[in-house]
Design an enzyme around this catalytic site. Structure first.
Site, short mmCIF file in Angstrom:
data_model
loop_
_atom_site.label_atom_id
_atom_site.label_comp_id
_atom_site.label_asym_id
_atom_site.label_seq_id
_atom_site.Cartn_x
_atom_site.Cartn_y
_atom_site.Cartn_z
N SER A 259 9.29 -1.74 -60.33
CA SER A 259 8.52 -0.53 -60.67
C SER A 259 8.94 0.72 -59.92
CB SER A 259 7.03 -0.77 -60.44
OG SER A 259 6.52 -1.61 -61.45
N LYS B 228 9.68 3.75 -61.95
CA LYS B 228 8.71 4.74 -62.42
C LYS B 228 8.83 6.10 -61.73
CE LYS B 228 5.86 0.97 -63.95
NZ LYS B 228 5.04 -0.15 -63.49
N SER C 218 0.73 1.62 -61.07
CA SER C 218 1.99 1.08 -61.60
C SER C 218 1.83 0.58 -63.03
CB SER C 218 2.52 -0.05 -60.70
OG SER C 218 3.91 -0.18 -60.81
#
Length: 351
Positions: A47, A50, A102
């Site tokens: 993640s 992101k 997330s």
């Protein structure tokens, strides 16, 4: 009666840098690498993807745009903000859900509903190339790796975070500890999963990540006494303590020094006699005390027959102990134009 005194030894865990699989400590202003291990080893990034998703969204859409979730939210799993199909939020709200919780569903809505999924992934890779992230390839906006995989390195992620620190909206979002909103369907309360925000006051933001294949990821930034650092760790489970200890160690060992001052920078060129050469920003580098006399600056001037005012005609390249650290563009302006500009400023000040 004899007194028996018991000494209790507290075993305080000591950070063993050599035990880290891959990491980077970077001076944010100069991008100098202060410490690293396996920083160019390609790995899955989960993640931390992101960060790039956020930046591409912020550069291609307005934070006030209202986006509604479609069937794309059904294609992801794991960390979610649990959007219903037809649920609508502003891009800003979705970016908060993306960073604090997330949310993989938030990533899908952002990529699909801003500029179209395929174009969005294309823009992620275009920006990566622009930032010099030469070992990075994005295939999706969330970081899940069951079907497609996002690959990068600790060094590339540090470059990405360095760029992210220049985006005020991203930095505002990433350091939020709590956020509340009400969509067209329901109310949401989100708490930031980045635990270091609550235990290290100098942290300015960052993004965690985890998948079973990628392991524990963490990209963060911190500012202390006007000095700025970025830390990236890959496959490090004790990531919060590790980042805190690395910040404490390198803020203590290094200080920021202004190597080049844009106000006093002066290069005399026989070739450009009728021109003034200048830099448009200061160059600051974090150094150890014993490195201050190891600074070397090379001036590389390109000789052109025709030049335009404010054109780049060279570089001032900074080395520490004969190792490249950073550089600044050298611009050119005619001395007549500079004098005219100065007179205009003086006239303005006089009024």
């Amino acid at each position: 009666m004899k007194k028996i005194i018991l000494f209790v030894i507290l075993l305080i865990p000591i950070l063993k840098i050599d035990a880290l699989e891959s990491y980077v400590v970077m001076d944010t202003k100069s991008s100098r690498i202060l410490s690293s291990k396996n920083m160019d080893e390609k790995m899955l990034i989960a993640s931390t993807t992101k960060i790039m998703t956020s930046l591409v969204a912020l550069e291609n859409a307005s934070t006030t745009d209202v986006l509604c979730a479609g069937k794309e939210v059904l294609s992801v799993y794991g960390s979610m903000i649990y959007l219903d199909i037809g649920e609508c939020m502003t891009l800003y709200d979705l970016l908060v859900g993306l960073n604090l919780r997330s949310g993989n569903d938030a990533a899908m809505v952002i990529a699909t509903e801003t500029i179209g999924y395929d174009n969005f992934i294309k823009e992620m890779n275009i920006l990566a190339n622009k930032l010099g992230m030469t070992s990075t390839n994005f295939k999706n906006p969330h970081g899940l790796d069951n079907e497609t995989e996002n690959i990068s390195t600790a060094h590339d992620l540090a470059l990405l975070m360095r760029y992210a620190t220049t985006n005020k909206t991203f930095m505002e979002i990433t350091k939020l500890k709590k956020y509340m909103l009400t969509s067209n369907i329901e109310a949401h309360i989100w708490y930031n999963k980045n635990e270091l925000l609550r235990s290290y006051k100098f942290l300015t933001g960052g993004k965690i990540g985890y998948t079973e294949k990628a392991g524990y990821m963490f990209v963060s930034s911190a500012t202390k006494a006007g000095e700025n650092l970025i830390v990236v760790t890959m496959k490090e489970k004790d990531r919060f303590n590790t980042h805190k200890k690395l910040y404490e160690e390198y803020f203590k060992e290094y200080d920021s020094y202004k190597i080049l001052n844009k106000k006093t920078f002066n290069v005399k060129s026989e070739y450009y006699k009728s021109y003034h050469l200048y830099i448009n920003e200061d160059v600051e580098v974090m150094l150890k005390k014993d490195e201050r006399d190891k600074i070397k600056i090379d001036i590389d001037i390109i000789k052109k027959k025709k030049v335009k005012d404010k054109e780049v005609i060279g570089k001032a390249i900074v080395y520490v102990d004969n190792k490249y650290v950073t550089e600044a563009n050298i611009f050119i302006i005619s001395k007549h134009q500079k004098e005219h500009s100065l007179k205009s400023k003086l006239f303005f000040w006089k009024k």
